[in-house]
Design a protein around this motif. Sequence first.
Motif, PDB file in Angstrom:
ATOM      1  N   VAL A   1      22.954 156.005  34.240  1.00 22.62           N
ATOM      2  CA  VAL A   1      22.934 155.681  32.820  1.00 22.62           C
ATOM      3  C   VAL A   1      23.001 154.171  32.638  1.00 22.62           C
ATOM      4  O   VAL A   1      23.697 153.467  33.375  1.00 22.62           O
ATOM      5  CB  VAL A   1      24.116 156.358  32.070  1.00 22.62           C
ATOM      6  CG1 VAL A   1      25.461 155.938  32.637  1.00 22.62           C
ATOM      7  CG2 VAL A   1      24.056 156.048  30.573  1.00 22.62           C
ATOM      8  N   ALA A   2      22.222 153.679  31.685  1.00 20.99           N
ATOM      9  CA  ALA A   2      22.255 152.275  31.281  1.00 20.99           C
ATOM     10  C   ALA A   2      22.379 152.243  29.770  1.00 20.99           C
ATOM     11  O   ALA A   2      21.656 152.969  29.075  1.00 20.99           O
ATOM     12  CB  ALA A   2      20.998 151.532  31.737  1.00 20.99           C
ATOM     13  N   VAL A   3      23.291 151.435  29.264  1.00 26.52           N
ATOM     14  CA  VAL A   3      23.558 151.386  27.821  1.00 26.52           C
ATOM     15  C   VAL A   3      23.545 149.942  27.354  1.00 26.52           C
ATOM     16  O   VAL A   3      24.205 149.075  27.947  1.00 26.52           O
ATOM     17  CB  VAL A   3      24.924 152.019  27.483  1.00 26.52           C
ATOM     18  CG1 VAL A   3      25.182 151.963  25.970  1.00 26.52           C
ATOM     19  CG2 VAL A   3      24.996 153.453  27.990  1.00 26.52           C
ATOM     20  N   GLU A   4      22.800 149.678  26.308  1.00 24.12           N
ATOM     21  CA  GLU A   4      22.838 148.376  25.639  1.00 24.12           C
ATOM     22  C   GLU A   4      23.451 148.581  24.259  1.00 24.12           C
ATOM     23  O   GLU A   4      23.070 149.518  23.536  1.00 24.12           O
ATOM     24  CB  GLU A   4      21.439 147.792  25.511  1.00 24.12           C
ATOM     25  CG  GLU A   4      21.376 146.449  24.793  1.00 24.12           C
ATOM     26  CD  GLU A   4      22.168 145.361  25.507  1.00 24.12           C
ATOM     27  OE1 GLU A   4      22.651 144.450  24.811  1.00 24.12           O
ATOM     28  OE2 GLU A   4      22.320 145.436  26.734  1.00 24.12           O
ATOM     29  N   ALA A   5      24.411 147.744  23.896  1.00 26.67           N
ATOM     30  CA  ALA A   5      25.127 147.898  22.630  1.00 26.67           C
ATOM     31  C   ALA A   5      24.909 146.676  21.747  1.00 26.67           C
ATOM     32  O   ALA A   5      25.021 145.533  22.212  1.00 26.67           O
ATOM     33  CB  ALA A   5      26.615 148.099  22.886  1.00 26.67           C
ATOM     34  N   LYS A   6      24.612 146.917  20.471  1.00 21.39           N
ATOM     35  CA  LYS A   6      24.406 145.836  19.511  1.00 21.39           C
ATOM     36  C   LYS A   6      25.072 146.188  18.190  1.00 21.39           C
ATOM     37  O   LYS A   6      25.003 147.332  17.731  1.00 21.39           O
ATOM     38  CB  LYS A   6      22.911 145.599  19.255  1.00 21.39           C
ATOM     39  CG  LYS A   6      22.121 145.111  20.453  1.00 21.39           C
ATOM     40  CD  LYS A   6      22.569 143.740  20.917  1.00 21.39           C
ATOM     41  CE  LYS A   6      21.729 143.285  22.102  1.00 21.39           C
ATOM     42  NZ  LYS A   6      22.246 142.017  22.687  1.00 21.39           N
ATOM     43  N   SER A   7      25.705 145.198  17.572  1.00 22.59           N
ATOM     44  CA  SER A   7      26.270 145.347  16.241  1.00 22.59           C
ATOM     45  C   SER A   7      25.578 144.352  15.323  1.00 22.59           C
ATOM     46  O   SER A   7      25.577 143.147  15.600  1.00 22.59           O
ATOM     47  CB  SER A   7      27.785 145.085  16.257  1.00 22.59           C
ATOM     48  OG  SER A   7      28.325 145.204  14.954  1.00 22.59           O
ATOM     49  N   ARG A   8      24.973 144.855  14.262  1.00 23.92           N
ATOM     50  CA  ARG A   8      24.245 143.996  13.346  1.00 23.92           C
ATOM     51  C   ARG A   8      24.492 144.437  11.908  1.00 23.92           C
ATOM     52  O   ARG A   8      24.819 145.587  11.636  1.00 23.92           O
ATOM     53  CB  ARG A   8      22.742 144.045  13.626  1.00 23.92           C
ATOM     54  CG  ARG A   8      22.330 143.377  14.928  1.00 23.92           C
ATOM     55  CD  ARG A   8      22.584 141.884  14.909  1.00 23.92           C
ATOM     56  NE  ARG A   8      22.110 141.223  16.112  1.00 23.92           N
ATOM     57  CZ  ARG A   8      22.820 141.067  17.223  1.00 23.92           C
ATOM     58  NH1 ARG A   8      24.048 141.556  17.275  1.00 23.92           N
ATOM     59  NH2 ARG A   8      22.330 140.422  18.261  1.00 23.92           N
ATOM     60  N   GLU A   9      24.283 143.511  10.987  1.00 28.59           N
ATOM     61  CA  GLU A   9      24.419 143.813   9.566  1.00 28.59           C
ATOM     62  C   GLU A   9      23.094 144.322   9.024  1.00 28.59           C
ATOM     63  O   GLU A   9      22.050 143.686   9.216  1.00 28.59           O
ATOM     64  CB  GLU A   9      24.843 142.557   8.807  1.00 28.59           C
ATOM     65  CG  GLU A   9      25.033 142.759   7.313  1.00 28.59           C
ATOM     66  CD  GLU A   9      25.416 141.473   6.600  1.00 28.59           C
ATOM     67  OE1 GLU A   9      24.781 141.149   5.578  1.00 28.59           O
ATOM     68  OE2 GLU A   9      26.347 140.782   7.084  1.00 28.59           O
TER      69      GLU A   9
ATOM     70  N   LEU B   1      19.206 157.871  32.274  1.00 31.94           N
ATOM     71  CA  LEU B   1      19.451 157.897  30.833  1.00 31.94           C
ATOM     72  C   LEU B   1      19.607 156.467  30.334  1.00 31.94           C
ATOM     73  O   LEU B   1      20.544 155.773  30.721  1.00 31.94           O
ATOM     74  CB  LEU B   1      20.714 158.706  30.525  1.00 31.94           C
ATOM     75  CG  LEU B   1      21.189 158.687  29.068  1.00 31.94           C
ATOM     76  CD1 LEU B   1      20.146 159.330  28.154  1.00 31.94           C
ATOM     77  CD2 LEU B   1      22.534 159.400  28.934  1.00 31.94           C
ATOM     78  N   ALA B   2      18.683 156.027  29.506  1.00 32.01           N
ATOM     79  CA  ALA B   2      18.731 154.685  28.912  1.00 32.01           C
ATOM     80  C   ALA B   2      19.033 154.831  27.429  1.00 32.01           C
ATOM     81  O   ALA B   2      18.252 155.428  26.696  1.00 32.01           O
ATOM     82  CB  ALA B   2      17.414 153.950  29.123  1.00 32.01           C
ATOM     83  N   LEU B   3      20.173 154.306  27.012  1.00 32.64           N
ATOM     84  CA  LEU B   3      20.622 154.469  25.632  1.00 32.64           C
ATOM     85  C   LEU B   3      20.789 153.131  24.930  1.00 32.64           C
ATOM     86  O   LEU B   3      21.221 152.140  25.534  1.00 32.64           O
ATOM     87  CB  LEU B   3      21.964 155.197  25.587  1.00 32.64           C
ATOM     88  CG  LEU B   3      22.003 156.700  25.849  1.00 32.64           C
ATOM     89  CD1 LEU B   3      23.444 157.193  25.768  1.00 32.64           C
ATOM     90  CD2 LEU B   3      21.127 157.459  24.868  1.00 32.64           C
ATOM     91  N   LEU B   4      20.474 153.124  23.639  1.00 32.24           N
ATOM     92  CA  LEU B   4      20.775 151.994  22.773  1.00 32.24           C
ATOM     93  C   LEU B   4      21.868 152.442  21.809  1.00 32.24           C
ATOM     94  O   LEU B   4      21.668 153.386  21.033  1.00 32.24           O
ATOM     95  CB  LEU B   4      19.533 151.561  21.994  1.00 32.24           C
ATOM     96  CG  LEU B   4      19.702 150.403  21.011  1.00 32.24           C
ATOM     97  CD1 LEU B   4      20.093 149.123  21.742  1.00 32.24           C
ATOM     98  CD2 LEU B   4      18.409 150.181  20.209  1.00 32.24           C
ATOM     99  N   VAL B   5      23.033 151.817  21.894  1.00 35.47           N
ATOM    100  CA  VAL B   5      24.124 152.102  20.971  1.00 35.47           C
ATOM    101  C   VAL B   5      24.119 151.021  19.900  1.00 35.47           C
ATOM    102  O   VAL B   5      24.198 149.828  20.207  1.00 35.47           O
ATOM    103  CB  VAL B   5      25.484 152.135  21.690  1.00 35.47           C
ATOM    104  CG1 VAL B   5      26.624 152.253  20.681  1.00 35.47           C
ATOM    105  CG2 VAL B   5      25.530 153.311  22.668  1.00 35.47           C
ATOM    106  N   VAL B   6      23.997 151.439  18.649  1.00 36.90           N
ATOM    107  CA  VAL B   6      23.849 150.504  17.535  1.00 36.90           C
ATOM    108  C   VAL B   6      24.966 150.730  16.526  1.00 36.90           C
ATOM    109  O   VAL B   6      25.241 151.870  16.137  1.00 36.90           O
ATOM    110  CB  VAL B   6      22.491 150.683  16.826  1.00 36.90           C
ATOM    111  CG1 VAL B   6      22.331 149.651  15.717  1.00 36.90           C
ATOM    112  CG2 VAL B   6      21.351 150.580  17.825  1.00 36.90           C
ATOM    113  N   GLU B   7      25.592 149.634  16.101  1.00 37.37           N
ATOM    114  CA  GLU B   7      26.497 149.674  14.953  1.00 37.37           C
ATOM    115  C   GLU B   7      25.840 148.878  13.832  1.00 37.37           C
ATOM    116  O   GLU B   7      25.499 147.702  14.018  1.00 37.37           O
ATOM    117  CB  GLU B   7      27.851 149.069  15.279  1.00 37.37           C
ATOM    118  CG  GLU B   7      28.798 149.102  14.073  1.00 37.37           C
ATOM    119  CD  GLU B   7      30.096 148.352  14.299  1.00 37.37           C
ATOM    120  OE1 GLU B   7      31.149 148.837  13.869  1.00 37.37           O
ATOM    121  OE2 GLU B   7      30.038 147.253  14.897  1.00 37.37           O
ATOM    122  N   LEU B   8      25.652 149.514  12.682  1.00 34.02           N
ATOM    123  CA  LEU B   8      25.089 148.845  11.518  1.00 34.02           C
ATOM    124  C   LEU B   8      26.189 148.674  10.487  1.00 34.02           C
ATOM    125  O   LEU B   8      26.807 149.645  10.052  1.00 34.02           O
ATOM    126  CB  LEU B   8      23.924 149.652  10.947  1.00 34.02           C
ATOM    127  CG  LEU B   8      22.723 149.816  11.889  1.00 34.02           C
ATOM    128  CD1 LEU B   8      21.631 150.642  11.226  1.00 34.02           C
ATOM    129  CD2 LEU B   8      22.174 148.456  12.317  1.00 34.02           C
TER     130      LEU B   8
END
Length: 212
Positions: A103-111, A136-143
């Motif tokens: 598994v590889a996960v990239e996490a970003k928090s943006r407005e 499993l390649a996932l993008l975790v996003v917080e908006l």
Amino acid sequence: MSRVSARTAEVFARLMAPEDREAYLAGQAAASSRRRGGVEAREHGAALEAWLDAQHQELAARGEALVRHVGAPVAVGRDGQPVRWAGRGPADYQGVLRGGQSVAVEAKSREGRLSRRDLPAHQQEDLHAVHQLGGLALLVVELTTPGESLGDLYAVPWCEVPWRVAERRRSVGLATCVDTTQTVGREELAPWRVSRTGSYLTPWLPGGDRDR
């Protein structure tokens, strides 16, 4: 425009001609807003990392996954201390799920919305490579929304991110250039929203429900 305190800005403004005062104070207010926005963005990013770290610790304790936060490689000096960057790192988190899937996960928090430009090319390439090899390649996003302490969370497979393409035309001399941007927001990511009280990786663990 130099950075000054609000009180100092008021003093400077009183010394200006009336026609210059309004523009100066507006500029100072805009700069202050940008600084507050930058602080909020860093705070949201740190909080998202802390939430993910807690998630990964709990998964490891249950024997369901081993996911580590990684960074770019560094060169180490004779004293054992890092002296310089030695290359570019992969996506933020790398690991393995129970059953053996990587598994590889990239996490970003943006407005508001996330732009694809916010993801460095080498991180996108890492996610793509993991997916291509069956991981499993996932993008975790917080908006986030201005003024709110917690944003909405989403975990979407990299190959399924529903980027929305937009074009903006601008004139450069006698030529017309087209800028293309890819962004994603709450509407597009709704099927992949996750709860802060559960594990975002549960749907991809053996026996998990992947229907979204």
